[in-house]
Design a protein around this motif. Structure first.
Motif, mmCIF file in Angstrom:
data_model
loop_
_atom_site.group_PDB
_atom_site.id
_atom_site.type_symbol
_atom_site.label_atom_id
_atom_site.label_comp_id
_atom_site.label_asym_id
_atom_site.label_seq_id
_atom_site.Cartn_x
_atom_site.Cartn_y
_atom_site.Cartn_z
ATOM 1 N N GLU A 254 -4.484 0.377 -5.703
ATOM 2 C CA GLU A 254 -5.593 0.027 -6.720
ATOM 3 C C GLU A 254 -5.447 -1.354 -6.860
ATOM 4 O O GLU A 254 -6.806 -2.014 -6.773
ATOM 5 N N VAL A 255 -4.586 -2.317 -6.976
ATOM 6 C CA VAL A 255 -4.368 -3.478 -7.169
ATOM 7 C C VAL A 255 -4.848 -4.417 -5.754
ATOM 8 O O VAL A 255 -5.806 -5.306 -5.889
ATOM 9 N N ALA A 256 -4.419 -3.797 -4.545
ATOM 10 C CA ALA A 256 -4.834 -4.509 -3.474
ATOM 11 C C ALA A 256 -6.447 -4.248 -3.090
ATOM 12 O O ALA A 256 -7.018 -5.358 -2.772
ATOM 13 N N ALA A 257 -7.036 -3.231 -3.679
ATOM 14 C CA ALA A 257 -8.702 -2.981 -3.499
ATOM 15 C C ALA A 257 -9.086 -4.127 -4.267
ATOM 16 O O ALA A 257 -10.129 -4.775 -3.912
ATOM 17 N N HIS A 258 -8.797 -4.384 -5.429
ATOM 18 C CA HIS A 258 -9.238 -5.486 -6.526
ATOM 19 C C HIS A 258 -8.969 -6.966 -5.671
ATOM 20 O O HIS A 258 -10.038 -7.876 -5.836
ATOM 21 N N LEU A 259 -7.998 -7.112 -5.076
ATOM 22 C CA LEU A 259 -7.731 -8.345 -4.663
ATOM 23 C C LEU A 259 -8.444 -8.565 -3.387
ATOM 24 O O LEU A 259 -8.967 -9.725 -3.180
ATOM 25 N N ASP A 260 -8.621 -7.567 -2.519
ATOM 26 C CA ASP A 260 -9.642 -7.593 -1.150
ATOM 27 C C ASP A 260 -10.880 -7.797 -1.604
ATOM 28 O O ASP A 260 -11.564 -8.587 -1.034
ATOM 29 N N ALA A 261 -11.279 -7.095 -2.886
ATOM 30 C CA ALA A 261 -12.799 -7.440 -3.345
ATOM 31 C C ALA A 261 -13.040 -8.663 -3.493
ATOM 32 O O ALA A 261 -14.062 -9.413 -3.247
ATOM 33 N N SER A 262 -12.215 -9.456 -4.101
ATOM 34 C CA SER A 262 -12.368 -10.685 -4.698
ATOM 35 C C SER A 262 -12.200 -11.719 -3.525
ATOM 36 O O SER A 262 -12.863 -12.586 -3.186
ATOM 37 N N ALA A 263 -11.339 -11.349 -2.332
ATOM 38 C CA ALA A 263 -11.389 -12.078 -1.336
ATOM 39 C C ALA A 263 -12.691 -12.072 -0.397
ATOM 40 O O ALA A 263 -12.877 -13.050 0.265
ATOM 41 N N ARG A 264 -13.295 -11.061 -0.352
ATOM 42 C CA ARG A 264 -14.531 -10.751 0.446
ATOM 43 C C ARG A 264 -15.566 -11.661 -0.294
ATOM 44 O O ARG A 264 -16.281 -12.366 0.548
ATOM 45 N N GLU A 265 -15.778 -11.984 -1.564
ATOM 46 C CA GLU A 265 -16.417 -12.882 -2.386
ATOM 47 C C GLU A 265 -16.222 -14.616 -2.176
ATOM 48 O O GLU A 265 -16.870 -15.176 -2.356
ATOM 49 N N SER A 266 -14.855 -14.667 -1.900
ATOM 50 C CA SER A 266 -14.345 -15.878 -2.042
ATOM 51 C C SER A 266 -13.548 -16.559 -0.700
ATOM 52 O O SER A 266 -12.527 -15.717 -0.602
ATOM 53 N N ALA A 267 -14.072 -17.331 -0.132
ATOM 54 C CA ALA A 267 -13.191 -17.628 1.115
ATOM 55 C C ALA A 267 -11.855 -18.537 0.645
ATOM 56 O O ALA A 267 -10.893 -18.445 1.428
ATOM 57 N N PHE A 268 -12.031 -19.155 -0.499
ATOM 58 C CA PHE A 268 -10.733 -19.876 -1.202
ATOM 59 C C PHE A 268 -9.708 -18.707 -1.422
ATOM 60 O O PHE A 268 -8.612 -18.709 -1.007
ATOM 61 N N LEU A 269 -10.268 -17.524 -2.080
ATOM 62 C CA LEU A 269 -9.170 -16.666 -2.681
ATOM 63 C C LEU A 269 -8.688 -16.008 -1.138
ATOM 64 O O LEU A 269 -7.619 -15.640 -1.092
ATOM 65 N N ARG A 270 -9.473 -15.822 -0.250
ATOM 66 C CA ARG A 270 -9.356 -14.900 1.155
ATOM 67 C C ARG A 270 -8.103 -15.855 1.657
ATOM 68 O O ARG A 270 -6.952 -15.261 2.199
ATOM 69 N N SER A 271 -8.225 -17.157 1.388
ATOM 70 C CA SER A 271 -7.295 -18.019 2.145
ATOM 71 C C SER A 271 -5.687 -17.887 1.462
ATOM 72 O O SER A 271 -4.617 -18.550 2.123
ATOM 73 N N LEU A 272 -5.629 -17.602 0.236
ATOM 74 C CA LEU A 272 -4.233 -17.455 -0.414
ATOM 75 C C LEU A 272 -3.717 -16.161 -0.010
ATOM 76 O O LEU A 272 -2.301 -16.205 -0.301
ATOM 77 N N GLN A 273 -4.227 -15.115 0.681
ATOM 78 C CA GLN A 273 -3.608 -14.049 1.273
ATOM 79 C C GLN A 273 -2.735 -13.112 0.308
ATOM 80 O O GLN A 273 -1.565 -12.985 0.297
ATOM 81 N N LEU A 274 -3.490 -12.981 -0.890
ATOM 82 C CA LEU A 274 -2.607 -12.582 -2.084
ATOM 83 C C LEU A 274 -1.925 -10.939 -2.027
ATOM 84 O O LEU A 274 -0.925 -10.934 -2.121
ATOM 85 N N VAL A 275 -2.896 -10.243 -1.282
ATOM 86 C CA VAL A 275 -2.271 -8.894 -0.793
ATOM 87 C C VAL A 275 -0.976 -8.895 -0.200
ATOM 88 O O VAL A 275 0.180 -8.037 -0.499
ATOM 89 N N ALA A 276 -0.891 -9.705 0.602
ATOM 90 C CA ALA A 276 0.449 -9.980 1.419
ATOM 91 C C ALA A 276 1.556 -10.314 0.772
ATOM 92 O O ALA A 276 2.781 -10.391 1.022
ATOM 93 N N ARG A 277 1.439 -10.951 -0.529
ATOM 94 C CA ARG A 277 2.275 -11.780 -1.320
ATOM 95 C C ARG A 277 2.952 -10.747 -2.480
ATOM 96 O O ARG A 277 3.715 -11.354 -3.144
ATOM 97 N N VAL A 278 2.226 -9.606 -2.371
ATOM 98 C CA VAL A 278 2.626 -8.893 -3.476
ATOM 99 C C VAL A 278 3.864 -7.705 -3.071
ATOM 100 O O VAL A 278 3.582 -7.208 -2.114
ATOM 101 N N GLU A 279 4.971 -7.550 -3.945
ATOM 102 C CA GLU A 279 5.905 -6.754 -3.407
ATOM 103 C C GLU A 279 5.978 -5.753 -4.612
ATOM 104 O O GLU A 279 5.884 -6.471 -5.799
ATOM 105 N N ILE A 280 6.887 -4.794 -4.816
ATOM 106 C CA ILE A 280 7.274 -3.877 -5.989
ATOM 107 C C ILE A 280 8.652 -3.691 -5.674
ATOM 108 O O ILE A 280 9.306 -3.694 -4.779
ATOM 109 N N LEU A 281 9.273 -4.235 -6.984
ATOM 110 C CA LEU A 281 10.856 -3.948 -7.126
ATOM 111 C C LEU A 281 11.176 -2.686 -6.871
ATOM 112 O O LEU A 281 10.480 -1.721 -7.478
ATOM 113 N N PRO A 282 12.077 -2.383 -5.980
ATOM 114 C CA PRO A 282 12.642 -1.115 -6.029
ATOM 115 C C PRO A 282 12.884 -0.469 -7.147
ATOM 116 O O PRO A 282 13.754 -1.036 -8.056
ATOM 117 N N VAL A 283 12.560 0.876 -7.392
ATOM 118 C CA VAL A 283 12.662 1.648 -8.666
ATOM 119 C C VAL A 283 14.359 1.924 -8.526
ATOM 120 O O VAL A 283 15.198 2.270 -7.864
#
Ligand code: ZN
Length: 309
Positions: A254-283
């Protein structure tokens, strides 16, 4: 040997850390309610670790405690730990004389950030975003916590991102926490259940329009928090932790979908590659207890160092 404790609303997680940063013993017990019971829980947790064969004849040099609430920097005093039934408690003063070692107290999210950085074993800067009842973050750079001038660095849960959004417990509207905090989402959902956020995701999957809106708001809030951490401190990675992350890939998607949507609208946000920078701490990873042990080492005048775990 350094001991680290993470005092949570329901359980306390305690670890013993060897000088090379590895965890050699771990104990978990239920947390008592109220100041006296919290002190008793901490003493019991230390006793449980000391009874572990791995600590036989070991020299305990320090105890670090991560605990919710506001901690005056360097004071050892906890305030407003509402989930523990503690209004104010001079925690270091209460336990240090009994334990006979240096004690250091830190906010649990800051401790978890330092522990997560140590568990990852990476030297890069890291933002830690805790998704629990509330939302808070902490930043680790060059292996050390960035606390800020008054210890408040990372309190991004009360950054308003929607002036027309729901009212937050802090009095503002549309705070990240009002959209994505577990407490706020549960209150807006308003239905009983032991796992209300999971219920919201399940109902959203089944097409319930209220649940879909709540899930969208939650992901919108988390995505905003990730953008804030990267844009403010340019952290290499944002690690998500806290109770809501037990949703795992359902949340991450869900979070990646939001980040991807904003990246589609903004070349600047796209350049930050946010989805690839997010990890989940192992439970179940003992990030907060390990971080508390590292912070405890500071009490003995040694700067905490993120070592390979
Ligand atoms: Zn707020």
């Amino acid at each position: 040997m350094r001991l680290g404790l993470d005092v949570g609303g329901t359980k306390t997680d305690a670890v013993a850390m060897a000088p090379n940063g590895t965890i050699v013993a771990r104990a978990r017990l239920a947390t008592g309610w109220g100041a006296d019971a919290v002190v008793r829980t901490i003493l019991d947790a230390v006793a449980a670790l000391r009874a572990d064969p791995a600590l036989a004849a070991a020299d305990i040099r320090s105890v670090g405690i991560g605990i919710p609430g506001r901690i005056e920097p360097g004071s050892g005093r906890v305030e407003h730990a509402v989930n523990l039934g503690v209004e104010t408690l001079d925690l270091a003063a209460a336990v240090a004389p009994v334990l006979g070692v240096a004690v250091r107290v830190e906010n649990d999210v800051k401790a978890a950030a330092l522990g997560a950085a140590s568990l990852r074993g990476a030297a890069q800067s890291m933002g830690y975003l805790n998704l629990g009842t509330g939302i808070a973050a902490a930043i680790v750079t060059d292996g050390a916590l960035w606390r800020g001038a008054r210890g408040g660095a990372g309190e991004i849960g009360h950054l308003s991102i929607d002036p027309a959004g729901p009212v937050c417990r802090c009095g503002q509207r549309g705070c990240i926490e009002a959209l994505a905090g577990g407490g706020a989402v549960s209150a807006r959902w308003g239905k009983p259940g032991a796992l209300p956020i999971r219920d919201v995701f399940d109902a959203a999957d089944a097409g319930d329009p209220v649940a879909v809106r709540l899930r969208t708001d939650l992901a919108r809030g988390v995505a905003a928090a990730i953008r804030v951490l990267v844009l403010t401190a340019d952290v290499d990675t944002v690690v998500l932790g806290g109770g809501i992350t037990t949703l795992g890939t359902r949340l991450q998607g869900e979070v990646a979908a939001h980040l991807d949507a904003s990246a589609r609208e903004s070349a600047f946000l796209r350049s930050l590659q946010l989805v690839a920078r997010v990890e989940i701490l192992p439970v179940g990873a003992p990030a907060a207890a390990l971080g508390a042990a590292l912070i405890g080492a500071e009490a003995a005048g040694e700067r905490e160092v993120v070592s390979r775990g």
